[in-house]
Design a protein around this motif. Structure first.
Motif, short mmCIF file in Angstrom:
data_model
loop_
_atom_site.label_atom_id
_atom_site.label_comp_id
_atom_site.label_asym_id
_atom_site.label_seq_id
_atom_site.Cartn_x
_atom_site.Cartn_y
_atom_site.Cartn_z
N VAL A 1 11.35 -16.33 15.81
CA VAL A 1 12.30 -17.43 16.07
C VAL A 1 11.73 -18.79 15.68
N ASP A 2 10.45 -18.83 15.22
CA ASP A 2 9.83 -20.09 14.87
C ASP A 2 10.60 -20.79 13.74
N LYS A 3 10.99 -22.02 13.99
CA LYS A 3 11.70 -22.87 13.02
C LYS A 3 13.07 -22.30 12.62
N SER A 4 13.59 -21.40 13.44
CA SER A 4 14.93 -20.89 13.16
C SER A 4 15.98 -21.87 13.67
N ARG A 5 17.20 -21.63 13.33
CA ARG A 5 18.29 -22.55 13.68
C ARG A 5 18.54 -22.59 15.18
N PHE A 6 18.37 -21.43 15.84
CA PHE A 6 18.65 -21.34 17.28
C PHE A 6 17.36 -21.11 18.06
N GLU A 7 16.28 -21.73 17.63
CA GLU A 7 14.97 -21.50 18.24
C GLU A 7 14.96 -21.82 19.74
N SER A 8 15.47 -22.97 20.10
CA SER A 8 15.43 -23.39 21.51
C SER A 8 16.23 -22.43 22.39
N PHE A 9 17.41 -22.06 21.92
CA PHE A 9 18.26 -21.15 22.71
C PHE A 9 17.62 -19.77 22.81
N ALA A 10 17.06 -19.29 21.70
CA ALA A 10 16.43 -17.96 21.70
C ALA A 10 15.23 -17.92 22.64
N LYS A 11 14.44 -18.98 22.64
CA LYS A 11 13.28 -19.02 23.53
C LYS A 11 13.70 -19.14 25.00
N ALA A 12 14.77 -19.87 25.24
CA ALA A 12 15.26 -20.02 26.62
C ALA A 12 15.68 -18.68 27.20
N LEU A 13 16.28 -17.83 26.39
CA LEU A 13 16.72 -16.52 26.87
C LEU A 13 15.54 -15.68 27.35
N VAL A 14 14.44 -15.73 26.60
CA VAL A 14 13.27 -14.93 26.96
C VAL A 14 12.50 -15.56 28.11
N PHE A 15 12.54 -16.89 28.19
CA PHE A 15 11.78 -17.58 29.24
C PHE A 15 12.50 -17.55 30.59
N LEU A 16 13.80 -17.35 30.60
CA LEU A 16 14.57 -17.38 31.85
C LEU A 16 14.01 -16.48 32.95
N PRO A 17 13.59 -15.24 32.65
CA PRO A 17 13.04 -14.40 33.73
C PRO A 17 11.85 -15.02 34.45
N MET A 18 11.11 -15.92 33.77
CA MET A 18 9.99 -16.58 34.43
C MET A 18 10.44 -17.49 35.56
N ALA A 19 11.69 -17.92 35.50
CA ALA A 19 12.23 -18.80 36.55
C ALA A 19 12.72 -18.00 37.75
N ILE A 20 12.73 -16.69 37.64
CA ILE A 20 13.20 -15.81 38.71
C ILE A 20 12.00 -15.29 39.49
N SER A 21 12.09 -15.26 40.79
CA SER A 21 10.99 -14.73 41.59
C SER A 21 10.84 -13.24 41.35
N MET A 22 9.65 -12.72 41.64
CA MET A 22 9.38 -11.29 41.46
C MET A 22 10.33 -10.44 42.31
N VAL A 23 10.60 -10.92 43.52
CA VAL A 23 11.49 -10.17 44.40
C VAL A 23 12.90 -10.12 43.82
N ALA A 24 13.39 -11.27 43.33
CA ALA A 24 14.72 -11.31 42.74
C ALA A 24 14.79 -10.42 41.51
N ALA A 25 13.74 -10.43 40.69
CA ALA A 25 13.70 -9.56 39.51
C ALA A 25 13.74 -8.10 39.92
N GLY A 26 13.02 -7.76 41.00
CA GLY A 26 13.04 -6.39 41.48
C GLY A 26 14.41 -5.96 41.95
N VAL A 27 15.11 -6.85 42.64
CA VAL A 27 16.47 -6.54 43.11
C VAL A 27 17.41 -6.35 41.92
N ILE A 28 17.31 -7.23 40.92
CA ILE A 28 18.18 -7.13 39.74
C ILE A 28 17.98 -5.79 39.04
#
Length: 313
Positions: free
Chosen positions: A111-138
């Motif tokens: 995704v480096d220097k791609s047109r949707f780089e920021s959006f693509a990275k945000a999708l992968v980074f989002l789970p980091m904003a979720i607690s481990m417990v919430a991820a386990g429940v999901i």
């Protein structure tokens, strides 16, 4: 909390007052030692003493009353159940750091220097904003199983896909054949850690000088050779840091296992077993021994991480 804030202010005031009174040759060094003193005291009380106390208690029985030597350690390495716990932990440490780092590295390059780089990275980074417990429940809902009967619909995505493909739903978190349920828990942790790896490695990839990349392209280097000969050597120090950091987090994994299976069905790991022995079984000696083993496993990784950072500094 109010008392702690007052204590902090008082200690800080005393340190600053003494520092202002220090005069003479070499005073800067003594001022530095003075500023380090509160940190050393806090680390001693909050880290060193509890660590030494845990090692001491690991040589006692369940109630901490009778000295039993290394019997707790012998039990850990001879009990079939606890050896399975150690084996599961090793599987986690082998798979999670390498897979999460590999996914993060490949994704950051794609995704480096791609047109949707920021959006693509945000999708992968989002789970980091979720607690481990919430991820386990999901993910527990993702793996959910319903009885295979008429008019009973699967609510778990994985089992619904299996049904769509003509198969029968499977109790995924209970099935330990070939360690399937452990691998499914590992998937959850990789899902979380891949975002961390991608973020750090993406910064390293962007730090590669453009003139090196342009020179390689002018020489006719293909994509694979570019990755192997240019990208990997350039980001190697960062890869080491990411690998060791994720490995330390993996050794201490608790929330995902506790939330999804409770350590049942042969999915327990050291951190979860420590909790079970201390809280549920009230076996202080065995719990302390497990904590010591966890500390011993983490220490070499921490040391290697520090040495790698110093060598690159």
């Amino acid at each position: 909390m109010f008392a702690a804030l007052l204590l902090f202010a008082a200690v800080l005031g005393i340190v600053l007052f003494i520092a202002s009174r220090i005069r003479g040759k070499g005073s800067d060094r003594w001022v530095g030692y003075l500023y380090l003193l509160p940190v050393i005291l806090l680390l001693s009380v909050g880290l060193v003493y509890p660590g030494l106390r845990t090692i001491y208690e690991s040589f006692f029985d369940a109630q901490g009353g009778a000295f039993i030597g290394v019997d707790n350690y012998k039990f850990i390495f001879t009990s079939g159940e606890l050896r399975r716990v150690l084996g599961n932990t090793m599987i986690w440490v082998v798979l999670v750091p390498f897979l999460a780092t590999a996914i993060g590295l490949v994704y950051s390059i794609l995704v480096d220097k791609s047109r949707f780089e920021s959006f693509a990275k945000a999708l992968v980074f989002l789970p980091m904003a979720i607690s481990m417990v919430a991820a386990g429940v999901i993910w527990k809902f993702m793996y959910e199983y319903r009885v295979d009967q008429p008019k009973v619909q699967q609510i778990g995505l994985i089992n619904q896909i299996i049904v769509w493909l003509g198969g029968k739903p499977v109790q995924l978190l209970i099935t330990d054949t070939w360690g399937l349920n452990t691998l499914l828990l590992i998937v959850v942790f990789i899902w979380i850690q891949a975002g961390f790896a991608m973020t750090v490695l993406s910064a390293a990839v962007k730090a590669i000088p453009d003139d090196i990349i342009e020179a390689a392209r002018l020489d006719g280097v293909n994509a694979w050779s570019m990755f192997v000969k240019i990208t990997l050597p350039s980001v190697r120090p960062t890869i080491v840091v990411v690998l060791t950091t994720i490995a330390i987090g993996t050794l201490k994994v608790f929330d995902v296992v506790r939330t999804m299976t409770g350590g049942n069905f042969n999915t327990s790991v050291i951190a979860n077993e420590f909790y079970s022995q201390l809280i549920r079984a009230d076996n202080q000696g065995l719990a302390a021994a497990l904590a010591v083993i966890l500390f011993v496993l983490v220490t070499p990784i921490v040391i290697y991480n520090i040495r790698s950072v110093r060598q690159e500094a």
